[in-house]
Design a protein around this motif. Structure first.
Motif, PDB file in Angstrom:
ATOM      1  N   ARG A 247       0.698  -1.208  -0.021  1.00  4.78           N
ATOM      2  CA  ARG A 247      -0.066  -0.017  -0.087  1.00  4.78           C
ATOM      3  C   ARG A 247       0.901   1.304   0.114  1.00  4.78           C
ATOM      4  O   ARG A 247       1.888   1.261   0.526  1.00  4.78           O
ATOM      5  N   MET A 248       0.436   2.469  -0.717  1.00  2.00           N
ATOM      6  CA  MET A 248       1.181   3.742  -0.638  1.00  2.00           C
ATOM      7  C   MET A 248       0.352   4.670   0.352  1.00  2.00           C
ATOM      8  O   MET A 248      -0.950   4.354   0.604  1.00  2.00           O
ATOM      9  N   LYS A 249       1.112   5.368   0.842  1.00  4.22           N
ATOM     10  CA  LYS A 249       0.622   6.286   1.897  1.00  4.22           C
ATOM     11  C   LYS A 249       1.238   7.819   1.481  1.00  4.22           C
ATOM     12  O   LYS A 249       2.442   7.956   1.519  1.00  4.22           O
ATOM     13  N   GLU A 250       0.378   8.709   1.351  1.00  8.28           N
ATOM     14  CA  GLU A 250       0.734  10.370   1.144  1.00  8.28           C
ATOM     15  C   GLU A 250       0.588  10.858   2.727  1.00  8.28           C
ATOM     16  O   GLU A 250      -0.295  10.713   3.350  1.00  8.28           O
ATOM     17  N   MET A 251       1.619  11.583   3.174  1.00 15.29           N
ATOM     18  CA  MET A 251       1.589  12.445   4.425  1.00 15.29           C
ATOM     19  C   MET A 251       2.115  13.753   4.202  1.00 15.29           C
ATOM     20  O   MET A 251       3.028  13.933   3.117  1.00 15.29           O
ATOM     21  N   PHE A 252       1.405  14.646   4.711  1.00 14.71           N
ATOM     22  CA  PHE A 252       1.675  16.228   4.415  1.00 14.71           C
ATOM     23  C   PHE A 252       2.208  16.863   5.776  1.00 14.71           C
ATOM     24  O   PHE A 252       1.519  16.687   6.730  1.00 14.71           O
ATOM     25  N   PHE A 253       3.285  17.689   5.776  1.00 14.76           N
ATOM     26  CA  PHE A 253       3.881  17.996   6.908  1.00 14.76           C
ATOM     27  C   PHE A 253       3.798  19.717   6.703  1.00 14.76           C
ATOM     28  O   PHE A 253       4.199  20.005   5.473  1.00 14.76           O
ATOM     29  N   PRO A 254       3.492  20.458   7.665  1.00 18.80           N
ATOM     30  CA  PRO A 254       3.436  21.885   7.313  1.00 18.80           C
ATOM     31  C   PRO A 254       5.073  22.477   7.384  1.00 18.80           C
ATOM     32  O   PRO A 254       6.013  21.778   8.080  1.00 18.80           O
ATOM     33  N   LEU A 255       5.176  23.403   6.737  1.00 20.29           N
ATOM     34  CA  LEU A 255       6.455  23.765   6.386  1.00 20.29           C
ATOM     35  C   LEU A 255       6.590  25.369   6.826  1.00 20.29           C
ATOM     36  O   LEU A 255       7.447  25.927   7.645  1.00 20.29           O
ATOM     37  N   TYR A 256       5.556  26.125   6.367  1.00 20.53           N
ATOM     38  CA  TYR A 256       5.395  27.674   6.578  1.00 20.53           C
ATOM     39  C   TYR A 256       6.823  28.379   6.313  1.00 20.53           C
ATOM     40  O   TYR A 256       7.404  28.931   7.346  1.00 20.53           O
TER      41      TYR A 256
END
Length: 259
Positions: A247-256
């Protein structure tokens, strides 16, 4: 009025003695030369486990945290250079697989996302090295050429003075040595500055700290950098592939970050 060395201002060659010359040469060596040593060097980068870092995320036991290197001080401490001047934003990615499954990461599938919603892929270590070369080499070459030329003149003057002392003409020997030594020093400085050797060395150092593609088996820890074009980002998109479950997973992290 006495004659003065072209490369050694304030030293009257008609009145020069070896003690004065040696004092000047040693003072220059101890104070000026170290200030212009090589400063572009990627330093050892310690890190904390991601579970101890702010904003980490956990996906089936794989813990991930990201840290943008967004200030001049932080960048200089790690890379010996303010990456923003070259249009580069380094982002440190730290991962710890505390679970029982295996993962694969592909660094080229990490993207910085701007506030406008545009995606920017990571730069290679080679591209980063050449960006740094483009913005820094001009002034670096000029400075090194001047300093090495000055040092060559001082060394030449010392050698020339020694010859002049043997021939009975200390001033003439020092002046001749300064001119010859200065010319050699400038040529050496320009040659060294224009060489791509330092660029290649720095690229290798950057590559050694680059995240790259990795397999993370249970218990593995990874830390490395991706190098984004310097933009105003709001997120970093990270792609993980869970090998165990396919399975593939996308994760999103804040950078600002700001451009």
């Amino acid at each position: 009025m006495g004659r003065y060395l072209f490369y050694l201002p304030l030293i009257d060659v008609d009145r020069i003695d070896m003690r004065q010359l040696l004092f000047f040469v040693l003072t220059f060596l101890l104070t000026v030369i170290p200030a212009y040593g090589d400063t572009l060097e990627v330093r050892d980068v310690p890190f904390m486990l991601p579970e101890n870092m702010r904003g980490y995320q956990d996906y089936e036991g794989l813990i991930v945290a990201v840290v943008p290197i967004a200030t001049s001080e932080h960048s200089n401490r790690i890379f010996g250079f303010d990456m923003k001047e070259a249009g580069v934003l380094p982002v440190q990615v730290v991962m710890h697989n505390t679970g029982t499954k295996s993962f694969v990461i592909t660094a080229r599938q990490f993207f910085g996302i701007t506030y406008e919603g545009t995606y920017h892929s990571a730069l290679s270590a080679g591209a980063v090295g050449y960006r740094i070369k483009d913005v820094s080499v001009g002034s670096n070459v000029a400075t090194q050429a001047t300093v090495q030329g000055f040092w060559g003149a001082a060394l030449g003057a010392g050698l020339g003075a020694g010859v002049g002392l043997l021939t009975g003409d200390l001033g003439s020997g020092a002046a001749t040595g300064a001119i010859i030594g200065g010319g050699a020093g400038v040529l050496s400085g320009v040659g060294d500055g224009l060489s791509d050797d330092w660029t290649e060395k720095y690229k290798q150092q950057l590559a050694g700290q680059t995240l790259g593609n990795s397999d993370l088996r249970p218990g593995d820890i990874r830390s490395g950098f991706i190098y984004l074009p310097s933009k105003g980002y709001c997120k970093l998109r990270v792609k993980l592939f869970n090998v165990t479950d396919n399975r593939m997973k996308e994760m999103f992290f804040p950078l600002y970050t700001s451009e």
